[in-house]
Design an enzyme around this catalytic site. Structure first.
Site, PDB file in Angstrom:
ATOM      1  N   HIS A 103      -3.145  -0.367  -1.001  1.00 57.63           N
ATOM      2  CA  HIS A 103      -3.494   0.606  -2.036  1.00 57.63           C
ATOM      3  C   HIS A 103      -4.950   1.050  -1.942  1.00 57.63           C
ATOM      4  CE1 HIS A 103      -4.793  -2.971  -4.567  1.00 57.63           C
ATOM      5  NE2 HIS A 103      -5.734  -2.114  -4.873  1.00 57.63           N
ATOM      6  N   ASP A 134       1.468  -4.846   0.174  1.00 55.99           N
ATOM      7  CA  ASP A 134       0.162  -4.305  -0.217  1.00 55.99           C
ATOM      8  C   ASP A 134      -0.958  -4.801   0.700  1.00 55.99           C
ATOM      9  OD1 ASP A 134      -1.715  -2.819  -1.500  1.00 55.99           O
ATOM     10  OD2 ASP A 134      -1.547  -3.802  -3.448  1.00 55.99           O
ATOM     11  N   SER A 217     -10.429  -5.189  -4.935  1.00 59.47           N
ATOM     12  CA  SER A 217      -9.203  -5.271  -4.142  1.00 59.47           C
ATOM     13  C   SER A 217      -9.496  -5.186  -2.655  1.00 59.47           C
ATOM     14  CB  SER A 217      -8.249  -4.149  -4.525  1.00 59.47           C
ATOM     15  OG  SER A 217      -7.587  -4.444  -5.717  1.00 59.47           O
TER      16      SER A 217
END
Length: 365
Positions: A103, A134, A217
């Site tokens: 992402h 992911d 992230s």
């Protein structure tokens, strides 16, 4: 707590997710005391406990441990600049491969990368992304001196209570480090497709109290041996607080899965062996007359898949796997995410008003 993941478990959490890339503006010179229950106050409590149990000398030793770990691990953490925002990454090897979240890269193919310890921006390109877990790998066009590969730990040795540090670029603040503990292991988390998420259901995640914010992230969750034990990916939000962040609840993809995916992408340019179980059906959630979910209606069955081998047919409504009740497609996906290919599971389903049970040998996604 009933939650939703911004951006749930062998027990299912239904938490909304904060996507990890960001583009925000900050006010300089502002600070305020950490509210009770926040990640910052949890960090203070941890430090206070260390002082109480070890005295000043013990606190200094712990402080020195933190500093040593940061010096070792931070040069392997990078900031990834994509046109839609910022994220983080971890240098995977000495050839310039960087692992991050899918992402974070989104649909982009080229990026600007800056090492957390400073230096000029470097250009990088996408090798491949695997949204189902992911994860993604990008590669620096040129590997400058001073960029070093991270040391990766062992997922089997990650235990509740271990101190961990989260390193990355939260809110665009590069070289940021937060600390906490491993709060739980083996969580299964479903992230939404909205807000930058991939819609992936990820099993065996590491839950941590270390603060994880947009921009973290793809970064590194590091133990006190300086080893990366996970890739921070999600932060929980509390719908009872208007969807605001639920302090001290974050999730990282375990290093075992990071290695599985990254090694295949680097070697072949794609993931051919996911290590994830599959039943071999597509379906949709069934609602009763009161609009409550009651199971998963099988829409299609993959030829030669686990469901087909067990005699499950389109139109059947799956209501359980082993001892787990299945009421939604998300519940089905989350239960399978915690299983392994080749594992045998009892599948309960309803056909023509009668409940049946069969045993299926799970395939691979």
């Amino acid at each position: 707590m009933d939650g939703t993941l911004r951006r749930a478990p062998a027990r299912r959490l239904l938490l909304p997710i904060v996507a990890g890339s960001c583009a925000v503006s900050l006010l300089s010179g502002c600070s305020e005391p950490a509210p009770p229950g926040s990640a910052a106050s949890a960090a203070t409590a941890t430090a206070a406990a260390a002082r109480a149990s070890s005295g000043t000398g013990g606190t200094r030793e712990l402080e020195e441990d933190y500093q040593q770990v940061i010096q070792q691990a931070l040069p392997s953490v990078v900031q990834i600049d994509a046109s839609e925002g910022l994220g983080s990454g971890v240098v995977y090897d000495d050839k310039g491969h960087v692992v991050t979240n899918a992402h974070v890269v989104g649909e982009e193919k080229t990026f600007k990368v800056t090492v957390a310890t400073g230096g000029d921006k470097m250009s990088a390109r996408l090798v491949a992304a695997y949204p189902e877990q992911d994860l993604a790998v990008i590669k620096l066009d040129k590997v400058p001196a001073g960029v070093k590969a991270a040391r990766f730990g062992d997922s089997e040795k990650v235990a509740v209570g271990q101190i961990v540090l989260a390193m990355g670029s939260p809110l665009g603040l590069s070289s940021s480090v937060t600390q906490g503990i491993v709060s739980a292991v083996g969580r299964t988390v479903s992230e939404p497709r909205s807000g930058g998420g991939t819609g992936a259901t990820i099993g065996n995640m590491v839950q941590t109290s270390a603060a994880i914010n947009p921009g973290n992230s793809g970064g590194a969750l590091v133990n006190l041996d300086g080893q990366v034990v996970g890739i921070p990916t999600l932060a929980a939000s509390d719908p009872q607080m208007g969807g605001g962040a639920a302090p001290g609840i974050g999730f990282a993809i375990p290093v075992s899965m990071v290695r599985t995916v990254a090694d295949q992408i680097i070697r072949t340019g794609k993931v051919t062996d996911s290590g994830r179980a599959a039943l071999g059906v597509s379906g949709r959630t069934v609602l009763d007359d009161d609009f409550r979910p009651t199971g998963v209606a099988v829409v299609a069955v993959a030829k030669d898949g686990a469901a087909a081998g067990a005699g499950i047919e389109p139109g059947d409504v799956i209501v359980g796997l082993d001892s787990t009740e299945v009421t939604t497609i998300t519940a089905l996906t989350e239960t399978l995410a915690s299983a392994k290919p080749g594992q045998r599971m009892k599948v309960r389903f309803v056909r023509d008003g009668a409940e049946k049970t069969v045993e299926a040998t799970l395939g691979e996604m």
